[in-house]
Design an enzyme around this catalytic site. Structure first.
Site, PDB file in Angstrom:
ATOM      1  N   LYS A   1     -30.444 -33.842  32.022  1.00 53.92           N
ATOM      2  CA  LYS A   1     -31.799 -33.971  31.498  1.00 53.92           C
ATOM      3  C   LYS A   1     -32.617 -34.847  32.440  1.00 53.92           C
ATOM      4  O   LYS A   1     -32.099 -35.819  32.999  1.00 53.92           O
ATOM      5  CB  LYS A   1     -31.788 -34.609  30.094  1.00 53.92           C
TER       6      LYS A   1
ATOM      7  N   HIS B   1     -16.313 -38.894   7.515  1.00 58.15           N
ATOM      8  CA  HIS B   1     -14.872 -38.858   7.816  1.00 58.15           C
ATOM      9  C   HIS B   1     -14.104 -38.146   6.733  1.00 58.15           C
ATOM     10  O   HIS B   1     -14.410 -38.246   5.547  1.00 58.15           O
ATOM     11  CB  HIS B   1     -14.328 -40.282   7.951  1.00 58.15           C
TER      12      HIS B   1
ATOM     13  N   LEU C   1       1.675 -29.888 -34.936  1.00 53.07           N
ATOM     14  CA  LEU C   1       3.016 -30.012 -34.370  1.00 53.07           C
ATOM     15  C   LEU C   1       2.961 -30.777 -33.050  1.00 53.07           C
ATOM     16  O   LEU C   1       1.884 -30.926 -32.451  1.00 53.07           O
ATOM     17  CB  LEU C   1       3.610 -28.615 -34.144  1.00 53.07           C
TER      18      LEU C   1
END
EC number: 3.1.-.-
Length: 909
Positions: free
Chosen positions: A224, A293, A608
């Site tokens: 650049k 992360h 039950l």
């Protein structure tokens, strides 16, 4: 999340999310005439609303246009919507209607699954921009949502492989052992001088003006040139693209001050730049980059910044900048993703962490822990806000429950539940005629009655409402009717709010992926005016025809989502797995919960072992709160033991106390009481049942709720329980289906319950055990039952430690394990030996059952563990002072184990 300034207008008479984006210029030619800044601003408002609705269950975008006559949307808006859904098929998610100067865009909820064009997997969210960049040969490319989804999934998968790989089992710090490597590619370090031609240049302390660098731009290298003006701002602008792109794609070099075509070093003249200030600016820009992360070390982005002299004929001409970026373990963003969601009636931008969490969210790895569950709703095919839903293997699938509860009849309209319809028409003269008249246009479907659909959806009941009825009919949108005793201005608000909640839950909880709305309609049984129907004034427009249910397949799909809405409850696995998971009630459990609380103020629920009594107790307390408009502090949950009390307290739905505290303290503020595991209560400290009845009957406006849950098979003492005689338990419901335990454990329970039934202790009432004859077990759930006899204490402890270690290697955690002994006194007796054996095997520590949510193995007595459960249970030397109730104790022990049960009998018997 950060609230944007664009409020979501949930109109009082409109049961859907409606985002008003204000005035927007529409029509292709009209939009071309706009200045770019205004055109972009209008487009941004529309696209944020579209993105938010796609991610939040769907809804309507409302905008004002400048002209009365119909006009097209505009190519730029249409193209942006296509890019948002990454499909050319706009009508799959967007449909439009115009009414005068109003323009509506109807937005269907986004859902995961394959793209129809190519079969690739859709991302979990829609986004205007992912803010993720990668290198592509010599260019930087922005990842679209689809690419970002695949990139993040791959990073998460590789992080998990590293975390769970063979080296991890030896050293959890595997990442620390590879400081110069990219977890995604251990061979991708660009700093290796043998494979990296840019490294010799990077090692230099100065460069010559005009020298040609001996390598071109590549995947690893970008050149650049400095901007002639605003140098620091230019550098600040390019950093968020190029540095993340290198970090996300194997690392590389950014050379600033080099012409990209000629490769000549040009630098920046010294009078135009301050190197120290430039360094600070670059470092600040890099440190500001959001990093997410999936791995444990969570290191920051690794880079080396060098600002070197550029010499011209031996004199300082200026400076060049060189940045070497190491491969990043996970993901580096240029900024927060541009993605939106509706939250608390506002359009909110998602934070980077929230966006990544939702994008990479997957179904919990239940199969690793158990083969006992069947998926009813998967994140891989559901809307963005949905949660996974599982049912226990052997229980009814959502489709079977739908057929059982809400079957669509062939060729006529069915009213259900029939018993409630009969009660309502007998209680309210004229109701039948009113409903039948409303149903005349509909020839096929189902009308589902409830005394309060609001309560069914966890909203508060409204006084004055006779009932609500939900119509699911062919060639119609769903319609929610609210029938009032008399005209009430707030009735329309109630109906609309209930319909709104139902629509949202059908999508975001029930996982419905079709186009759906729920219209709201209020009826008055005795209206003051001549009108029989007070229809909630809908919007000036109506939904497109595609929102009507076309046939049986569409009606049943919607009703299956309704099953999840009505029968779904937060699984006890949620805390264990660290994520929200829903389970489904059985049809009988749902029937009990659907009872009118005003007509069933006192109820005895006989269940039950493993039939789900505590689950119903939790859900009924939430219903009490909504029916009677009471705060949590007005509802009291009473049980025998402190661990179960603590477990319920953590749910923040009531005040929870033990029986002893209940008898000792005054509860003047309590209106409603739910009692659990009542078979183990005793009268040694007083008449608990009499006190509970007195408390719940003292209110001036009528008795409160007193529901008592019990199981005589699990009676673990020979004292008087304080329960009224069976003949005085006037209102009884029975739960006869065991849903908790694996097949071999259920068979063991059946055998021991038969022993109790044949020889009950004297404090168990005659006749209450005949319920065993109606017992059912969910078949096909694999598990373990082992009874190990003739082992010494040391051998038992070694066996427990070895077995736990093997389970942990298979993916179980300490939260899955309970070690139960006969009495609280014996806990300390066995604790030392068990800890000693576990330390030898490097197995985790122990704790008692008072902290059920902790990451540890529970060591406690069978009685104190009553009402709780674990996947793996070890029962060490179960015995009692009186052999008559030993089978009861064995039932208590065995019923706590969902999958694997190991019993070590006392003395080998």
């Amino acid at each position: 999340m950060e609230a944007n300034q664009c409020p979501v207008v949930v109109e009082p008479s409109y049961p859907d999310l409606v985002i008003n984006v204000g005035e927007v210029t529409l029509g292709e030619e009209n939009r071309k005439k706009l200045q770019k800044i205004q055109r972009d601003h209008e487009k941004e408002r529309v696209m944020q609303a579209a993105c938010a609705l796609l991610n939040s269950g769907g809804g309507v975008i409302r905008m004002a246009k400048k002209v009365e006559h119909p006009v097209e949307m505009g190519l730029d808006l249409e193209q942006s919507l296509r890019e948002l859904i990454q499909s050319s098929d706009l009508q799959a998610f967007f449909e439009t209607k115009q009414q005068g100067r109003r323009f509506y865009i109807f937005v269907k909820s986004w859902s995961s699954g394959p793209f129809p064009e190519d079969g690739s997997v859709k991302p979990r969210l829609c986004s205007l921009s992912s803010s993720l960049y990668r290198r592509s040969e010599t260019s930087v490319r922005s990842m679209d949502s689809r690419e970002a989804f695949c990139f993040l999934k791959a990073k998460k998968r590789k992080a998990k492989i590293l975390e769970e790989g063979p080296f991890h089992k030896i050293h959890k710090g595997i990442h620390q052992e590879l400081p110069n490597s990219d977890p995604a590619d251990p061979n991708s370090d660009p700093a290796d001088p043998n494979s990296d031609p840019a490294d010799p240049i990077f090692q230099k302390d100065y460069l010559e003006y005009g020298e040609i660098l001996p390598f071109p731009e590549s995947q690893l290298v970008e050149f650049k040139q400095f901007s002639t003006k605003h140098i620091q701002e230019y550098v600040k602008k390019i950093i968020p693209e190029y540095v993340p792109a290198f970090a996300n794609t194997g690392g590389g070099y950014l050379f600033i001050g080099v012409d990209d075509k000629s490769r000549k070093v040009l630098g920046c003249a010294k009078e135009n730049v301050d190197p120290d200030s430039l360094r600070r600016k670059i470092e600040k820009a890099i440190y500001k980059l959001p990093c997410v992360h999936f791995c444990q070390p969570q290191r920051p982005i690794t880079f080396t910044l060098k600002i070197v002299d550029v010499l011209k004929r031996g004199e300082l001409y200026g400076y060049a900048c060189m940045i070497r970026v190491k491969p990043f373990c996970c993901a580096v963003f240029s900024e927060a993703p541009n993605s939106w969601i509706v939250e608390d009636k506002y359009v909110c931008s998602l934070t980077t962490e929230k966006w990544v969490g939702m994008m990479t969210d997957t179904d919990p790895d239940l199969l690793q822990l158990s083969k006992d569950f069947e998926c009813q709703l998967s994140l891989s095919s559901g809307p963005p806000l949905s949660r996974p839903v599982y049912s226990k293997k052997g229980l009814e699938h959502k489709k079977e429950l739908q057929q059982l509860l809400f079957s669509v009849p062939p060729g006529y309209l069915r009213y259900t539940p029939e018993s409630l319809w009969r009660d309502l028409t007998s209680e309210h003269e004229g109701l039948g005629e009113l409903i039948n008249k409303q149903m005349q246009p509909f020839f096929r479907g189902i009308l589902i009655f409830s005394r309060s659909w609001a309560v069914d959806l966890n909203l508060q009941e409204k006084p004055g409402v006779i009932c609500d009825a939900l119509l699911i009919a062919q060639n119609s949108t769903p319609i929610l009717y609210t029938i009032l005793r008399e005209q009430d201005a707030e009735g329309q608000d109630y109906c609309t709010r209930t319909a709104f909640t139902l629509k949202q839950k059908l999508v975001n909880m029930g996982g419905y992926t079709g186009k759906v709305c729920v219209k709201a309609k209020v009826l008055c049984l005795r209206p003051e005016s001549s009108a029989e129907a007070l229809e909630a004034s809908m919007s000036p427009m109506d939904y497109p025809a595609s929102y009507s249910l076309a046939g049986t397949e569409h009606m049943e799909a919607l009703l299956q989502s309704l099953v999840i809405v009505l029968l779904g409850f937060r699984s006890l696995l949620s805390d264990q797995l660290g994520c929200e998971v829903l389970n489904l009630l059985t049809a009988k459990q749902y029937e009990i919960l659907s009872r009118s609380l005003r007509k069933n103020r006192e109820l005895f629920v006989h269940g039950l072992p493993g039939s789900g009594k505590t689950i119903i107790a939790i859900n009924i307390m939430e219903k009490i709160r909504n029916v009677f408009h009471c705060e949590e502090k007005r509802i009291l949950y009473v049980c025998e033991n402190q661990p179960l009390r603590n477990f319920i307290s953590h749910k923040n739905i009531c005040q929870a106390e033990t029986r002893k505290t209940f008898l000792r303290e005054n509860f003047e503020h309590i209106q409603h009481i739910v009692i659990d595991e009542a078979q183990n209560f005793r009268t040694e400290d007083g008449d608990w049942y009499g006190k509970a009845k007195t408390i719940t009957r003292r209110a001036k406006d009528g008795p409160g709720i007193l529901w008592i849950f019990l199981d005589y098979f699990q009676t673990s003492h020979l004292d008087c329980s304080g329960l009224p005689p069976l003949s005085d338990q006037y209102s009884i419901e029975e739960l006869t289906r065991i849903v908790r335990n694996a097949d071999p454990i259920a068979k063991y329970l059946q055998k021991e319950m038969q022993v109790v039934r044949n020889n009950p202790s004297f404090n168990i009432p005659t006749g209450c055990l005949e319920v065993l004859l109606e017992a059912e077990w969910s078949q096909g759930v694999q598990g373990t039952l082992q009874i190990k006899k003739h082992l010494t204490v040391e051998q038992i402890m070694t066996y427990v430690a070895d077995t736990c270690r093997r389970f942990f290697e298979r993916g179980y955690s300490p939260k899955d394990v309970a070690v139960l002994v006969s009495t609280a006194k014996e806990v300390e007796h066995y604790k030392y030996e068990l800890l000693k054996a576990m330390r030898k095997k490097r197995v985790v520590q122990l704790s008692d059952a008072c902290d059920m949510l902790g990451d540890h193995i529970v060591l406690d007595s069978v009685r104190r563990f009553s009402g709780l459960e674990r996947n793996i249970v070890f029962g060490i030397h179960p015995r009692t002072a009186d052999p008559a109730i030993l089978p009861n104790i064995l039932i208590c022990l065995a019923s706590r184990a969902k999958q694997h049960l190991y019993i070590f009998p006392w003395g080998g018997h």
